[in-house]
Write a protein that holds these residues in place. Sequence first.
Motif, mmCIF file in Angstrom:
data_model
loop_
_atom_site.group_PDB
_atom_site.id
_atom_site.type_symbol
_atom_site.label_atom_id
_atom_site.label_comp_id
_atom_site.label_asym_id
_atom_site.label_seq_id
_atom_site.Cartn_x
_atom_site.Cartn_y
_atom_site.Cartn_z
ATOM 1 N N PRO A 49 0.823 -1.209 0.000
ATOM 2 C CA PRO A 49 0.000 0.000 0.000
ATOM 3 C C PRO A 49 0.864 1.268 0.000
ATOM 4 N N LEU A 50 0.336 2.337 -0.572
ATOM 5 C CA LEU A 50 1.079 3.583 -0.716
ATOM 6 C C LEU A 50 0.346 4.744 -0.054
ATOM 7 N N THR A 51 1.107 5.716 0.411
ATOM 8 C CA THR A 51 0.514 6.955 0.917
ATOM 9 C C THR A 51 0.240 7.904 -0.251
ATOM 10 N N VAL A 52 -0.507 8.957 0.014
ATOM 11 C CA VAL A 52 -0.767 9.965 -1.014
ATOM 12 C C VAL A 52 0.545 10.534 -1.537
ATOM 13 N N GLN A 53 1.492 10.787 -0.620
ATOM 14 C CA GLN A 53 2.777 11.359 -1.026
ATOM 15 C C GLN A 53 3.553 10.386 -1.913
ATOM 16 N N ASP A 54 3.492 9.092 -1.602
ATOM 17 C CA ASP A 54 4.161 8.091 -2.433
ATOM 18 C C ASP A 54 3.597 8.114 -3.853
ATOM 19 N N ILE A 55 2.274 8.126 -3.945
ATOM 20 C CA ILE A 55 1.616 8.107 -5.256
ATOM 21 C C ILE A 55 1.951 9.373 -6.023
ATOM 22 N N ALA A 56 1.865 10.519 -5.350
ATOM 23 C CA ALA A 56 2.137 11.795 -6.004
ATOM 24 C C ALA A 56 3.550 11.827 -6.591
ATOM 25 N N ALA A 57 4.517 11.294 -5.851
ATOM 26 C CA ALA A 57 5.897 11.275 -6.335
ATOM 27 C C ALA A 57 6.052 10.374 -7.560
ATOM 28 N N ARG A 58 5.302 9.277 -7.602
ATOM 29 C CA ARG A 58 5.439 8.318 -8.704
ATOM 30 C C ARG A 58 4.754 8.801 -9.984
ATOM 31 N N VAL A 59 3.640 9.507 -9.846
ATOM 32 C CA VAL A 59 2.912 9.931 -11.046
ATOM 33 C C VAL A 59 3.173 11.382 -11.422
ATOM 34 N N GLY A 60 3.866 12.122 -10.547
ATOM 35 C CA GLY A 60 4.207 13.504 -10.862
ATOM 36 C C GLY A 60 3.053 14.482 -10.742
ATOM 37 N N LEU A 61 2.130 14.206 -9.821
ATOM 38 C CA LEU A 61 0.993 15.100 -9.599
ATOM 39 C C LEU A 61 1.064 15.712 -8.208
ATOM 40 N N HIS A 62 0.348 16.812 -7.991
ATOM 41 C CA HIS A 62 0.273 17.414 -6.663
ATOM 42 C C HIS A 62 -0.521 16.487 -5.741
ATOM 43 N N PRO A 63 -0.126 16.369 -4.473
ATOM 44 C CA PRO A 63 -0.862 15.490 -3.543
ATOM 45 C C PRO A 63 -2.359 15.781 -3.486
ATOM 46 N N ASN A 64 -2.752 17.059 -3.568
ATOM 47 C CA ASN A 64 -4.189 17.368 -3.532
ATOM 48 C C ASN A 64 -4.916 16.826 -4.761
#
Length: 230
Positions: free
Chosen positions: A38-53
């Motif tokens: 499982p991933l945190t929002v910050q993990d996902i944001a870093a991988r896809v290059g999007l803002h956490p919001n």
Amino acid sequence: MENNDRTAHGCIDPGVHRVFADPSRVAVLETLCCASAPLTVQDIAARVGLHPNTVRGHLALLAERGYVASTAERRERPGRPSLLYSATRADDGDLRNYRLLAETLVSYLAELDTDHAAAAIAAGRSHGRRAIREVESGERVDAATAIRAVTALLDRAGFRPRRSRDGLDLHRCPFRELAESAPEIVCGVHLGMMRGALAELGAPVEAVRLRPFAEPDRCVAELRTAGEGK
């Protein structure tokens, strides 16, 4: 939460189409499907290059439709635990179906006896007009405001745009494999999106051209404001 992709009449649920109509939302789900934990929002944001919001908004819709689930992080230290997200489905059949749809449309257009680039740009222009109407007021804006609006539009679509001397550098292509095989069509659609959005905004700025893979890690969208030299 059980996920039901079809209505009582056997048609695709419009809500499901909404989930997969946004390339950046698809990228978020793909990231979770491919993750080994499982991933945190910050993990996902870093991988896809999007803002956490932006990622949080995508996750909310994916969770609503039953594609992702969240659990609280287990930890010993004080403070509010982060939420961990994971995909709830064992397969990515829906993602494959949308890739297949994109490939089919590109292949069909490539076989038509027509100007492929012009047809692709026209299709993208129509989409760009609709997409910008959903988030902007419809009033005419100046060049700087229009460029910010188009940058936000491309960011939501997963392109990771950054302002540059020439216009916009796009550091990610949601359809890279297709773009590499049919740049005239795929990149034409993306150029048309920008042109349609700018036209809808009535802005004194034009998307002149899109240079695919100008560098290994980016494409370049050349923008020109009114009054600049040809």
